[in-house]
Write a protein that holds these residues in place. Structure first.
Motif, PDB file in Angstrom:
ATOM      1  N   ARG A 138      43.757  34.907  33.795  1.00 20.50           N
ATOM      2  CA  ARG A 138      43.788  34.619  35.229  1.00 20.50           C
ATOM      3  C   ARG A 138      44.496  33.302  35.559  1.00 20.50           C
ATOM      4  NH1 ARG A 138      44.216  37.649  38.839  1.00 20.50           N
ATOM      5  NH2 ARG A 138      42.195  38.687  38.927  1.00 20.50           N
ATOM      6  N   LEU A 168      41.963  41.831  31.491  1.00 21.81           N
ATOM      7  CA  LEU A 168      41.104  41.043  32.367  1.00 21.81           C
ATOM      8  C   LEU A 168      39.874  41.840  32.798  1.00 21.81           C
ATOM      9  CD1 LEU A 168      40.498  38.532  34.108  1.00 21.81           C
ATOM     10  CD2 LEU A 168      41.972  39.534  35.879  1.00 21.81           C
ATOM     11  N   THR A 176      38.209  30.020  37.420  1.00 14.63           N
ATOM     12  CA  THR A 176      38.641  31.297  37.992  1.00 14.63           C
ATOM     13  C   THR A 176      37.700  31.698  39.122  1.00 14.63           C
ATOM     14  OG1 THR A 176      37.305  32.756  36.573  1.00 14.63           O
ATOM     15  CG2 THR A 176      39.415  31.978  35.677  1.00 14.63           C
ATOM     16  N   ASN A 180      46.088  43.055  33.477  1.00 17.18           N
ATOM     17  CA  ASN A 180      44.933  43.406  34.309  1.00 17.18           C
ATOM     18  C   ASN A 180      43.915  44.269  33.587  1.00 17.18           C
ATOM     19  OD1 ASN A 180      45.614  42.021  36.759  1.00 17.18           O
ATOM     20  ND2 ASN A 180      47.246  43.516  37.069  1.00 17.18           N
ATOM     21  N   GLU A 196      36.703  34.668  39.698  1.00 18.77           N
ATOM     22  CA  GLU A 196      35.743  35.627  39.140  1.00 18.77           C
ATOM     23  C   GLU A 196      34.577  34.908  38.466  1.00 18.77           C
ATOM     24  OE1 GLU A 196      39.789  37.674  39.080  1.00 18.77           O
ATOM     25  OE2 GLU A 196      39.003  35.679  38.631  1.00 18.77           O
ATOM     26  N   THR A 214      49.601  38.470  34.190  1.00 21.57           N
ATOM     27  CA  THR A 214      48.247  38.809  33.760  1.00 21.57           C
ATOM     28  C   THR A 214      48.194  40.255  33.277  1.00 21.57           C
ATOM     29  OG1 THR A 214      47.218  37.256  35.292  1.00 21.57           O
ATOM     30  CG2 THR A 214      45.874  39.131  34.588  1.00 21.57           C
TER      31      THR A 214
END
Length: 212
Positions: free
Chosen positions: A119, A134, A180, A131, A182, A129
């Protein structure tokens, strides 16, 4: 042995910072010998004498050399004066060791490499990134935080009333993870972890070991 201990590694490394946090919390002056294992060509050949696997950190104290962070921090706690960072109670000590193992095997791969690197670090370097990677890391990160929150319970620190190696091991991983959006969202789902982070992040040792 009175020789000032030396650490070999880069200050951005989670594991170098863990060792520095332990030294700082115990009030031990130390030297950090800069070493970037990601430099072109890899670590210098002479470093492989200290660490045959070419990882960081490596540690030296009065002619005694050591590698592997979990061994280094336990040595630091037992070899030097200062606050004890490992619980004396056998069950608390086992819990501390369990949390260190969780940090090594689950938190570091997912919170740092899976979330922070994907990220933040990759985009900063102009790399897109991944994904899928992630998303997979976030799923495992949720499980990791839930497990750590459950083990921590209502104490101010991960193992009861006193700061231990478990706190110092996990803190640098959270520091990257919480860069981040998240990570910030996930920690808000666990009130005890959120309060713990505020507590550990405000310690002088965290500011003293902040990566440059």
């Amino acid at each position: 042995m009175t020789t000032q201990p030396r650490l070999f590694g880069a200050d951005y490394s989670v594991y170098v910072r863990i060792a520095r946090l332990c030294l700082t919390e115990k009030g031990i002056e130390h030297q950090l010998e800069p070493l970037d294992i990601f430099a072109e060509g890899g670590p210098p050949v002479e470093y492989l004498v200290r660490h045959p696997f070419g990882r960081i950190p490596a540690f030296e104290h009065g002619g005694f050399t050591l590698y592997e962070t979990s061994a280094i921090v336990r040595y630091i706690d037992e070899a030097f004066e200062g606050p004890k960072l490992q619980p004396l109670d056998v069950m608390h000590r086992a819990r501390c060791n369990q949390l260190i193992s969780i940090a090594d095997n689950y938190a570091y791969p997912e919170l740092v490499w899976g979330v922070y690197v994907e990220r933040v670090s990759k985009p900063d370097r102009g790399v897109p990134t991944d994904n899928e990677k992630l998303a997979a890391a976030l799923s495992k990160a949720r499980n990791c935080l839930a497990a750590m929150s459950d083990l921590m319970g209502n104490g101010p620190w991960f193992v009861g009333q006193e700061l231990t190696l478990a706190d110092l091991y996990i803190a640098p991983m959270f520091d990257y993870f919480l860069m981040t959006s998240e990570g910030t969202e996930l920690i808000h789902q666990h009130g005890n972890l959120k309060e713990w982070w505020a507590r550990i992040a405000s310690r002088p040792s965290m500011a003293a070991t902040k990566p440059s």
